[in-house]
Design a protein around this motif. Structure first.
Motif, short mmCIF file in Angstrom:
data_model
loop_
_atom_site.label_atom_id
_atom_site.label_comp_id
_atom_site.label_asym_id
_atom_site.label_seq_id
_atom_site.Cartn_x
_atom_site.Cartn_y
_atom_site.Cartn_z
N HIS A 1 0.83 -1.20 0.00
CA HIS A 1 0.00 0.00 0.00
C HIS A 1 0.87 1.25 0.00
CE1 HIS A 1 -3.99 -1.84 1.64
NE2 HIS A 1 -3.39 -2.61 0.77
N LEU A 2 0.41 2.25 -0.73
CA LEU A 2 1.05 3.57 -0.71
C LEU A 2 0.03 4.54 -0.11
CD1 LEU A 2 3.49 5.33 -1.57
CD2 LEU A 2 2.25 5.81 -3.69
N PRO A 3 0.21 4.95 1.15
CA PRO A 3 -0.78 5.83 1.79
C PRO A 3 -0.67 7.27 1.29
CG PRO A 3 1.04 5.40 3.28
CD PRO A 3 1.30 4.57 2.05
N LEU A 4 -1.81 7.90 1.11
CA LEU A 4 -1.85 9.30 0.69
C LEU A 4 -2.82 10.06 1.58
CD1 LEU A 4 -1.82 7.45 -2.23
CD2 LEU A 4 -1.24 9.72 -3.02
N LEU A 5 -2.55 11.35 1.75
CA LEU A 5 -3.39 12.20 2.59
C LEU A 5 -3.59 13.54 1.91
CD1 LEU A 5 -4.79 12.96 5.32
CD2 LEU A 5 -2.53 13.71 6.10
N MET A 6 -4.84 13.93 1.73
CA MET A 6 -5.18 15.25 1.21
C MET A 6 -5.91 16.01 2.32
SD MET A 6 -6.49 14.24 -2.65
CE MET A 6 -6.46 15.92 -3.27
N VAL A 7 -5.52 17.26 2.54
CA VAL A 7 -6.07 18.06 3.62
C VAL A 7 -6.74 19.31 3.05
CG1 VAL A 7 -5.59 19.25 5.79
CG2 VAL A 7 -4.27 17.22 5.18
N GLN B 1 -8.01 10.30 3.67
CA GLN B 1 -6.99 9.26 3.65
C GLN B 1 -7.38 8.17 2.66
OE1 GLN B 1 -6.77 7.85 7.69
NE2 GLN B 1 -6.54 9.91 8.54
N PHE B 2 -6.46 7.80 1.80
CA PHE B 2 -6.70 6.69 0.87
C PHE B 2 -5.35 6.10 0.48
CE2 PHE B 2 -6.38 10.65 -1.35
CZ PHE B 2 -5.70 10.40 -2.52
N SER B 3 -5.37 4.98 -0.22
CA SER B 3 -4.13 4.28 -0.55
C SER B 3 -4.17 3.76 -1.98
CB SER B 3 -3.90 3.09 0.40
OG SER B 3 -3.75 3.52 1.73
N LEU B 4 -2.99 3.61 -2.54
CA LEU B 4 -2.81 2.91 -3.81
C LEU B 4 -2.42 1.48 -3.46
CD1 LEU B 4 -2.67 2.94 -6.86
CD2 LEU B 4 -0.34 3.82 -6.70
N VAL B 5 -3.20 0.52 -3.90
CA VAL B 5 -3.03 -0.89 -3.52
C VAL B 5 -2.56 -1.69 -4.72
CG1 VAL B 5 -4.15 -2.91 -2.51
CG2 VAL B 5 -4.88 -0.61 -1.82
N GLY C 1 -3.05 20.87 1.64
CA GLY C 1 -1.84 20.05 1.58
C GLY C 1 -2.09 18.66 1.06
N PHE C 2 -1.01 18.03 0.56
CA PHE C 2 -1.10 16.71 -0.05
C PHE C 2 0.17 15.95 0.34
CE2 PHE C 2 -1.04 14.39 -4.42
CZ PHE C 2 -1.50 13.23 -3.80
N ASP C 3 0.02 14.85 1.10
CA ASP C 3 1.17 14.11 1.60
C ASP C 3 1.17 12.70 1.03
OD1 ASP C 3 3.50 13.68 3.02
OD2 ASP C 3 2.44 12.97 4.79
N ILE C 4 2.36 12.21 0.67
CA ILE C 4 2.52 10.87 0.11
C ILE C 4 3.45 10.07 1.01
CG2 ILE C 4 3.29 9.53 -1.90
CD1 ILE C 4 2.76 12.03 -3.59
N GLY C 5 3.02 8.89 1.43
CA GLY C 5 3.82 8.05 2.32
C GLY C 5 4.81 7.19 1.55
N MET C 6 5.14 6.03 2.10
CA MET C 6 6.05 5.09 1.48
C MET C 6 5.35 3.74 1.30
SD MET C 6 9.60 5.96 3.50
CE MET C 6 10.60 5.03 2.33
N TRP C 7 5.76 3.01 0.27
CA TRP C 7 5.19 1.69 0.04
C TRP C 7 5.46 0.79 1.24
CZ3 TRP C 7 2.00 0.72 -3.89
CH2 TRP C 7 2.06 1.52 -5.03
N SER C 8 4.43 0.13 1.74
CA SER C 8 4.61 -0.77 2.88
C SER C 8 3.79 -2.04 2.67
CB SER C 8 4.19 -0.09 4.19
OG SER C 8 2.83 0.28 4.14
N ALA C 9 4.26 -3.10 3.30
CA ALA C 9 3.59 -4.40 3.18
C ALA C 9 2.23 -4.35 3.86
CB ALA C 9 4.46 -5.48 3.81
N TYR C 10 1.25 -4.98 3.24
CA TYR C 10 -0.08 -5.10 3.80
C TYR C 10 -0.34 -6.58 4.05
CZ TYR C 10 -5.13 -4.56 4.42
OH TYR C 10 -6.40 -4.58 4.92
N CYS C 11 -0.55 -6.93 5.31
CA CYS C 11 -0.57 -8.34 5.71
C CYS C 11 -2.00 -8.79 6.00
CB CYS C 11 0.33 -8.56 6.91
SG CYS C 11 2.00 -7.92 6.64
N LYS C 12 -2.83 -8.76 4.99
CA LYS C 12 -4.24 -9.11 5.17
C LYS C 12 -4.41 -10.58 5.55
CE LYS C 12 -8.73 -8.68 2.87
NZ LYS C 12 -9.43 -8.29 1.61
N ASP C 13 -3.44 -11.43 5.15
CA ASP C 13 -3.56 -12.84 5.45
C ASP C 13 -3.36 -13.12 6.93
OD1 ASP C 13 -0.91 -12.01 5.16
OD2 ASP C 13 -0.21 -14.08 4.92
N VAL C 14 -2.72 -12.21 7.66
CA VAL C 14 -2.53 -12.36 9.10
C VAL C 14 -3.08 -11.10 9.76
CG1 VAL C 14 -0.90 -12.75 10.97
CG2 VAL C 14 -0.46 -13.74 8.73
#
Length: 299
Positions: A97-103, A164-168, A213-226
């Motif tokens: 997931h790549l988290p994004l935030l628009m304010v 708040q939303f994400s690119l999956v 404002g518009f903030d972009i996070g970092m790609w991180s693992a999404y562990c839906k299986d656990v």
């Protein structure tokens, strides 16, 4: 055995983790004035890594997931007393997931703001088409809109809207992990350029909102299986791995998921299979706020 590569001011040290005690002390370099102002000290960063590529540091690693900051001038880890945990096999993530935030700020909260954000994303955001795998398999998550009193922006309106939303992107469990992460990072750079170019000011997208404002996070693992498992940052580790259950959760081998401990029970180990009873409150000391959440707080 711990292998120290180098130790000089403000440079990192890399140590191999083999469930032992770190034999490095925080040092204090003699302070010396530079032009009468700057006085450097002996601060440094210690990074714990697993020597085997298929192994990873679990959630209960000392410091920030295996990264320790040694500063003699601040109250932090005594590195000579830190016990390094066992490395655990890597559990690959299902997606990243790549988290994004628009304010925004606005005169009053509105119910359909998520619809306006969706319309904007689908119309103006960079497209995935013709970018090849893995981007062509990516999707946007549904925006989460939080509206509250504006306590941040003095030049804004009365209410603040956080979107708040994400690119999956599905994570591939085989193949060129490094090429995969590079492709994702390239698209992240595209979004950063987009953010710098776009001027979302005035009456935004048919509403009375003002873009702040518009903030972009970092790609991180999404562990839906656990469930409740936390993932690694892809840019730092190159492999998207799940790092085990959160504290106050235990790993159920029967259900293959993290399950929350009962009232007045908790756990610190990421792959613990049982919970332990919380110590008496008289022994909590300065950890009282944290222990209250671990032992009594339930989400």
């Amino acid at each position: 055995m711990l292998s120290i590569l180098y130790l000089i001011l403000l440079l990192p040290i890399i140590c191999w983790a083999k469930s032992t005690t770190i034999g490095v002390d925080c040092i204090v370099m003699p302070a010396f004035p530079m032009f009468g102002r700057l006085q450097p000290s002996g601060s440094f960063v210690l990074t714990l890594v697993c020597p085997e590529s298929e192994m990873d540091m679990p959630l209960n690693s000392p410091g920030d997931n295996g990264i320790l900051y040694c500063d003699p001038n601040k109250q932090n880890y005594e590195l000579s007393e830190v016990i390094v945990p066992e490395c655990v096999p890597i559990r690959l993530a299902k997606s990243v997931h790549l988290p994004l935030l628009m304010v925004f700020t606005i005169d009053a909260c509105v119910d359909n703001f998520a619809d306006a954000v969706n319309l904007y994303i689908n119309t103006y955001f960079p497209k995935f088409n013709n970018r090849g795998p893995p981007m062509e398999e990516s999707t946007w998550s549904a925006p989460i809109v939080i509206c509250d009193k504006n306590r941040v922006f003095k030049d804004g309106k009365e209410f603040q809207i956080d979107v708040q939303f994400s690119l999956v992107t599905p994570y591939r469990n085989s193949g060129d992990f490094q090429g995969f992460s590079q492709a994702l990072e390239k698209f992240r750079e595209t979004l950063i350029l987009f953010r710098q170019r776009e001027k979302l000011v005035g009456h935004w997208n048919g509403t009375r909102a003002m873009f702040m404002g518009f903030d972009i996070g970092m790609w991180s693992a999404y562990c839906k299986d656990v469930a409740s498992s936390k993932g690694t940052i892809l840019a730092l580790h190159l492999v998207a791995a799940c790092r085990g259950c959160s504290r106050s959760y235990y790993f159920s081998k029967v259900d293959d998921k993290c399950i929350q401990c009962g009232f007045n029970y908790y756990t610190e180990a990421p792959y613990a299979i049982t919970c332990i009873q919380c110590p008496d409150e008289s022994k909590w000391g300065f950890n009282r706020p944290e222990m209250l959440m671990l032992c009594y707080g339930r989400m």
